[in-house]
Enzyme design. Structure first.
Site, PDB file in Angstrom:
ATOM      1  N   ARG A  82      59.193 -11.159  -6.358  1.00 25.82           N
ATOM      2  CA  ARG A  82      60.347 -10.737  -7.164  1.00 25.82           C
ATOM      3  C   ARG A  82      61.644 -11.061  -6.425  1.00 25.82           C
ATOM      4  O   ARG A  82      62.641 -11.454  -7.036  1.00 25.82           O
ATOM      5  CB  ARG A  82      60.252  -9.243  -7.495  1.00 25.82           C
ATOM      6  CG  ARG A  82      61.311  -8.809  -8.495  1.00 25.82           C
ATOM      7  CD  ARG A  82      61.089  -7.398  -9.008  1.00 25.82           C
ATOM      8  NE  ARG A  82      61.186  -6.405  -7.953  1.00 25.82           N
ATOM      9  CZ  ARG A  82      60.896  -5.123  -8.101  1.00 25.82           C
ATOM     10  NH1 ARG A  82      60.483  -4.678  -9.283  1.00 25.82           N
ATOM     11  NH2 ARG A  82      60.996  -4.276  -7.107  1.00 25.82           N
ATOM     12  N   LYS A 184      66.573  -7.988  -9.126  1.00 25.67           N
ATOM     13  CA  LYS A 184      66.996  -6.825  -8.341  1.00 25.67           C
ATOM     14  C   LYS A 184      68.184  -7.254  -7.476  1.00 25.67           C
ATOM     15  O   LYS A 184      68.034  -7.677  -6.333  1.00 25.67           O
ATOM     16  CB  LYS A 184      65.819  -6.321  -7.497  1.00 25.67           C
ATOM     17  CG  LYS A 184      65.950  -4.846  -7.163  1.00 25.67           C
ATOM     18  CD  LYS A 184      64.616  -4.256  -6.798  1.00 25.67           C
ATOM     19  CE  LYS A 184      64.750  -2.883  -6.187  1.00 25.67           C
ATOM     20  NZ  LYS A 184      65.208  -1.838  -7.102  1.00 25.67           N
ATOM     21  N   GLU A 220      65.752   0.793 -20.033  1.00 24.77           N
ATOM     22  CA  GLU A 220      65.232   1.496 -18.856  1.00 24.77           C
ATOM     23  C   GLU A 220      66.317   2.434 -18.346  1.00 24.77           C
ATOM     24  O   GLU A 220      67.366   2.579 -18.966  1.00 24.77           O
ATOM     25  CB  GLU A 220      64.790   0.502 -17.780  1.00 24.77           C
ATOM     26  CG  GLU A 220      65.890  -0.374 -17.233  1.00 24.77           C
ATOM     27  CD  GLU A 220      65.417  -1.233 -16.059  1.00 24.77           C
ATOM     28  OE1 GLU A 220      64.695  -0.731 -15.194  1.00 24.77           O
ATOM     29  OE2 GLU A 220      65.813  -2.407 -16.020  1.00 24.77           O
TER      30      GLU A 220
END
Ligand SMILES: Cc1ncc(COP(=O)(O)O)c(C=O)c1O
Length: 343
Positions: A82, A184, A220
């Site tokens: 990620r 992220k 989210e």
């Protein structure tokens, strides 16, 4: 070796300066060999790219002591890949996955005394980050970067641990459609700080963000993905058609646990805000939150109350929580490759 003298059961989710960190620098098109250092400070030039155009990405994972005294972490390969995805999206060099995993192992081993003891409820939070150190003044990617990993022991992310929380529907957006919500990067969290401070002032634990395009679908929260349990006891997981939800490693693991360990059906699909009242349970999931039950959503003063209530986790969320944490702690057999033994 001896454990640090901390009151492990009440440390909260805070930063403690551990003894060692891992640092590697990128220059002239390549990463150096990297090393463990004691220096927690970073010295930057005033024109470092990170300070101007926010070229920064990070990760979060945990190491813990198991009952038989091993130190393990959970699926670090997914954090590694990620972070590579995040780096590519911000025009930063990838830090290779195998080096990422080795660096995690090295820094955790070096800080072994900071790994909270088994059963204390605390864990060692591992924070890999990468940022532009090279100089820029015009808008462009830098050509020098630092990759760093530090660790800090942490307690539960939400006060009260497994007690249900109340969240609010936010009027702010976390991520633009087809923007950077699915990586992220620190810039997404800068976007969310005013919203979280506002939510806390109003007495809510977190914000639920809707899709920024139509403000119809649940995406989210500021720091966790969302799970719902429907009237048949099956799992419903919000999916974004504008690709603006972070692909949570905890959520991806829970989906597999739900199907393979608990025999649940899992529906990953766009979830409308106006259907949420039909669900029986709600939870927030992430490395920090693990699974945190939600008792109520406040939608502009209107309360959406889940049948599971405000006293304890609902039965399905509890089963998922127990199975996932059992796998992580080595009490339940893990799927191949999920539990990475460091020591
Ligand atoms: C915005 C956001 N969503 C979801 C998550 C959960 O991701 P993971 O399960 O990989 O920790 C996080 C981080 O923990 C997050 O910051």
């Amino acid at each position: 070796m001896s454990k640090k003298d901390l009151d492990w059961s009440s440390i909260g989710f805070n930063y403690h300066v551990a003894d060692y960190r891992y640092v590697s620098n990128y220059k002239d098109g390549k990463w150096d060999d990297g090393e463990i250092t004691t220096d927690a400070k970073i010295v930057l030039s005033e024109d470092a790219g990170v300070l101007h155009y926010a070229q920064e990405v990070f990760e979060g994972l945990k190491a813990y002591e198991t009952e038989d005294g091993h130190i393990v972490c959970f699926r670090p390969d997914l954090n590694a890949t990620r972070m590579m995805d995040s780096a590519r999206r911000l025009e930063m060099p990838e830090f290779p996955a195998e080096r990422f995993i080795k660096a995690v192992e090295e820094v955790v081993k070096a800080n072994e005394d900071w790994v909270p003891p088994f059963g204390s409820g605390a864990t060692l939070y591992i924070r890999p980050l990468m940022f532009a150190t090279g100089n820029v003044i015009g808008v462009k990617p830098a050509d020098e970067y630092q990759f760093r990993i530090f660790v800090t022991p942490v307690g539960p992310y939400f006060k009260g641990g497994a007690k249900p929380i109340v969240v609010k529907i936010s009027d702010f957006d976390r991520a633009a459609p087809h923007g950077t919500g699915n990586i992220k990067a620190g810039l997404n969290y800068a976007m969310s700080l005013h919203a979280i401070v506002t939510a806390h002032e109003e007495g809510f634990a977190e914000n639920v963000y809707l899709d920024a395009q139509s403000r119809t679908y649940i995406e989210e929260t500021g720091g966790a993905n969302i799970l719902f349990v429907d009237e048949n006891g099956n799992l419903v997981v919000p999916k974004s058609f504008t690709d603006s939800i972070l692909p949570s490693i905890t959520r991806r693991s829970i989906v597999q646990v739900a199907k393979d360990y608990l025999g649940l059906e899992v529906d990953e699909r766009p979830v409308r805000l106006d259907e949420v009242h039909n669900f029986k349970e709600m939870g927030l999931c992430g490395t920090a939150a693990v699974i945190s039950p939600v008792g109520k959503i406040n939608d502009h003063g209107k309360e959406i109350c889940f049948e599971s209530g405000m006293d304890e986790m609902g039965p399905v969320i509890k089963k998922l929580y127990d199975t996932l944490t059992g796998i992580q702690m080595g009490e339940i057999e893990a799927p191949e490759g999920w539990v990475h033994v460091i020591k």
